[in-house]
Design an enzyme around this catalytic site. Structure first.
Site, PDB file in Angstrom:
ATOM      1  N   HIS A 174      25.124  24.849  25.446  1.00 31.32           N
ATOM      2  CA  HIS A 174      23.682  25.038  25.693  1.00 31.32           C
ATOM      3  C   HIS A 174      22.817  25.288  24.452  1.00 31.32           C
ATOM      4  O   HIS A 174      21.602  25.077  24.511  1.00 31.32           O
ATOM      5  CB  HIS A 174      23.458  26.141  26.729  1.00 31.32           C
ATOM      6  CG  HIS A 174      23.391  27.505  26.128  1.00 31.32           C
ATOM      7  ND1 HIS A 174      24.514  28.211  25.755  1.00 31.32           N
ATOM      8  CD2 HIS A 174      22.322  28.278  25.789  1.00 31.32           C
ATOM      9  CE1 HIS A 174      24.125  29.361  25.235  1.00 31.32           C
ATOM     10  NE2 HIS A 174      22.804  29.429  25.241  1.00 31.32           N
ATOM     11  N   HIS A 177      21.478  32.721  17.400  1.00 36.13           N
ATOM     12  CA  HIS A 177      21.922  31.504  18.083  1.00 36.13           C
ATOM     13  C   HIS A 177      23.104  30.872  17.348  1.00 36.13           C
ATOM     14  O   HIS A 177      22.994  29.817  16.742  1.00 36.13           O
ATOM     15  CB  HIS A 177      20.760  30.517  18.233  1.00 36.13           C
ATOM     16  CG  HIS A 177      19.744  30.973  19.230  1.00 36.13           C
ATOM     17  ND1 HIS A 177      18.539  31.529  18.855  1.00 36.13           N
ATOM     18  CD2 HIS A 177      19.773  30.993  20.595  1.00 36.13           C
ATOM     19  CE1 HIS A 177      17.859  31.869  19.947  1.00 36.13           C
ATOM     20  NE2 HIS A 177      18.589  31.548  21.009  1.00 36.13           N
ATOM     21  N   PHE A 184      27.802  30.625  17.325  1.00 37.78           N
ATOM     22  CA  PHE A 184      28.912  30.369  18.249  1.00 37.78           C
ATOM     23  C   PHE A 184      29.266  31.603  19.089  1.00 37.78           C
ATOM     24  O   PHE A 184      29.701  31.482  20.232  1.00 37.78           O
ATOM     25  CB  PHE A 184      30.144  29.886  17.472  1.00 37.78           C
ATOM     26  CG  PHE A 184      31.315  29.581  18.355  1.00 37.78           C
ATOM     27  CD1 PHE A 184      31.288  28.513  19.243  1.00 37.78           C
ATOM     28  CD2 PHE A 184      32.451  30.374  18.329  1.00 37.78           C
ATOM     29  CE1 PHE A 184      32.358  28.231  20.075  1.00 37.78           C
ATOM     30  CE2 PHE A 184      33.533  30.101  19.160  1.00 37.78           C
ATOM     31  CZ  PHE A 184      33.484  29.030  20.035  1.00 37.78           C
ATOM     32  N   ARG A 185      29.042  32.779  18.508  1.00 38.72           N
ATOM     33  CA  ARG A 185      29.344  34.006  19.249  1.00 38.72           C
ATOM     34  C   ARG A 185      28.436  34.114  20.490  1.00 38.72           C
ATOM     35  O   ARG A 185      28.874  34.540  21.554  1.00 38.72           O
ATOM     36  CB  ARG A 185      29.154  35.205  18.316  1.00 38.72           C
ATOM     37  CG  ARG A 185      29.808  36.480  18.779  1.00 38.72           C
ATOM     38  CD  ARG A 185      29.687  37.543  17.703  1.00 38.72           C
ATOM     39  NE  ARG A 185      30.672  37.328  16.643  1.00 38.72           N
ATOM     40  CZ  ARG A 185      31.890  37.856  16.656  1.00 38.72           C
ATOM     41  NH1 ARG A 185      32.263  38.630  17.653  1.00 38.72           N
ATOM     42  NH2 ARG A 185      32.742  37.620  15.683  1.00 38.72           N
ATOM     43  N   HIS A 186      27.183  33.700  20.334  1.00 39.51           N
ATOM     44  CA  HIS A 186      26.264  33.690  21.477  1.00 39.51           C
ATOM     45  C   HIS A 186      26.763  32.685  22.521  1.00 39.51           C
ATOM     46  O   HIS A 186      26.797  32.987  23.707  1.00 39.51           O
ATOM     47  CB  HIS A 186      24.852  33.333  21.011  1.00 39.51           C
ATOM     48  CG  HIS A 186      23.899  33.001  22.130  1.00 39.51           C
ATOM     49  ND1 HIS A 186      23.496  33.916  23.071  1.00 39.51           N
ATOM     50  CD2 HIS A 186      23.278  31.823  22.466  1.00 39.51           C
ATOM     51  CE1 HIS A 186      22.682  33.341  23.934  1.00 39.51           C
ATOM     52  NE2 HIS A 186      22.530  32.066  23.600  1.00 39.51           N
TER      53      HIS A 186
HETATM   54 ZN   LIG Z   1      21.253  30.595  24.420  1.00 44.01          ZN
END
Ligand SMILES: [Zn+2]
Length: 484
Positions: free
Chosen positions: A258, A218, A220-222
């Protein structure tokens, strides 16, 4: 002493009405004679004198000066005094002028200081404006480059036929992620339509980046992958023809925000460990509530508020919409949300606000768990990242004496077992429901999911076979030992 000798000269002077007889040698210098006259006058010896005859004509002071009598004395005027007065006046004038000049100089200095300050201010402004221009210019260039790059990567039909667009499955290198996100806001017309300040957009994205933690999964890439998938779905499903631009803005912004400040431990842990987040949000989607709160804390900073030009009503809508979508990403609500969508999908009504909201919730859910839609070489490392985060949590749960979910337990889970169930029972059913509304996702998204499921099933069969062989080997070894 006695009377004047033949070498002597006698001159009579009129000193203020009094006759003064002056005797001097004809060999005296003019300077000596002048000094003598000064003495007669009672003025300092250095005083300059004018000698005037009875007609007022000037007489030179020297040994050969014309002879005069007691009745025709020369009038001695200390010219210096008159000239001095003049000079004094002149001096005074000069002084006054100098004073004026000084005063003016001081005023000029004041003026100069003011002008310098103003100039500095202007220069600063010019510099700032210049920076803005440079930054905007850089932004334009970045976007131009990205367009070209994307066009070349997606071959020629990228620009010609949007319907043939396939989602971009590869993940760009880290420095490009921010520029890509920025590009998406520009490309979807959001910057233009909502009059978003392009510099604020840059600052906001930087701030978003800084508020994602360095978790294995979880991070920034996600956030980038989810947002990029959203952008791809908007394009692939021509969502701009069905949704308002405000809906598009909500979808993109919710995707970006999110998982803000995700701590790397899920809601179950938060609730079981009675963390501050669980207490604050009464065990109700503590993480998702936190992501929303962080998102709107960021918007509350004027430098990062991309909605600063919105009227209060529009801001209220974007806030409500974003919160609804972020809260929908809690997987604990998966069944509830998908069931609600299934009830609507066969008679889907784009004019119905409830239908639209439900679809948006499903869309962000799809994007959030869409790694398996990407090619295997991109998707597989994400499984390792997720398992790493799960194992971190289960290790901590074991250490703290908290319940451990089997799918997070490093003793119980393997990559194929982790993925097969998730793809078969969560991903495919959800994407197949969305497929009813958007047949164009079949090839680009649903088919890769089926392929991924098949691949992991094959891997599991290999794993099982290997385990079987291993088991038999150890059994034989045991039996051999017994025979002995
Ligand atoms: Zn997520």
């Amino acid at each position: 002493m006695g009377s004047a000798s033949s070498s002597s000269r006698v001159i009579y002077l009129d000193v203020d009405g009094r006759i003064q007889k002056v005797v001097f040698s004809r060999f005296c210098s003019p300077c000596d004679i002048k000094e003598l006259f000064c003495t007669a006058l009672g003025v300092p010896r250095t005083t300059n004198l004018s000698l005037l005859d009875s007609s007022g004509a000037m007489v030179s002071i020297d040994p050969t000066m014309p002879h005069n009598t007691e009745r025709s004395p020369y009038r001695v005027v200390p010219v210096t005094s008159g000239q001095l007065a003049d000079k004094e006046e002149l001096f005074q004038n000069v002084l006054t002028q100098v004073a004026e000049q000084f005063s003016r100089a001081f005023k000029i200095n004041e003026l100069k200081t003011e002008v310098t300050n103003r100039l500095a201010m202007l220069e600063k402004r010019v510099e700032l404006e210049g920076m803005k221009v440079v930054e905007i210019e850089k932004c334009h260039n970045d976007i131009k480059k990205l367009r070209e790059e994307m066009a070349s990567r997606n071959n020629s039909n990228f620009l010609e036929d949007n319907k043939k667009l396939t989602p971009r499955r590869d993940v760009p290198s880290y420095p490009k992620m921010l520029s890509c996100l920025e590009h998406m806001y520009h490309d979807l017309g959001l910057v233009k339509d909502f009059n978003i300040n392009p510099i604020t957009l840059k600052r906001w994205l930087l701030c978003i980046h800084d508020n994602y933690r360095n978790n294995p999964f979880h991070n920034f890439r996600h956030c980038f992958c989810v947002t990029q998938m959203m952008y791809s779905m908007i394009c692939l499903c021509s969502l701009q023809e069905k949704f308002t631009q405000l809906d598009i803005l909500i979808l993109m912004t919710a995707a970006v925000c999110h998982d803000l400040d995700h701590p790397g431990f899920n809601n179950t842990y938060q609730i079981n460990a009675r963390t501050e987040l669980a207490v604050r949000y009464n065990d109700i989607s503590p993480l998702e509530n936190h992501h929303c709160a962080v998102a709107f804390q960021i918007f509350s900073q004027p430098d990062c508020n991309i909605f600063s030009n919105f009227d209060p009503e529009a801001f209220k809508q974007i806030r409500q919409g974003t919160i609804t979508l972020i809260l929908a990403t809690d997987m604990a609500r998966h069944g509830e949300i998908l069931d609600s969508f299934k009830q609507k999908v066969d008679n889907f009504d784009y004019a119905d606000e409830e239908h639209i909201t439900c679809l948006k919730m499903v869309l962000i859910k799809c994007c959030d768990i869409s790694n398996e839609v990407r090619p295997m070489e991109v998707a597989e490392p994400w499984v390792d990242c997720l398992l790493e985060e799960y194992f971190m949590q289960s290790d901590r749960e074991k250490a703290e004496g908290l319940p451990v979910a089997p799918f997070m337990d490093r003793e119980k889970v393997t990559k194929p077992t982790a993925q097969i169930g998730f793809i078969k029972f969560v991903l495919i059913p959800m994407f197949e429901t969305v497929l009813k509304l958007f047949p164009q996702i079949e090839e680009a998204m649903v088919q890769p999911l089926r392929e991924s499921r098949d691949r992991y099933e094959e891997l599991k069969q290999i794993d099982d076979a290997m385990n079987e062989v291993q088991k038999k080997k150890s059994e034989n070894l045991t039996m051999g030992g017994k025979k002995k």
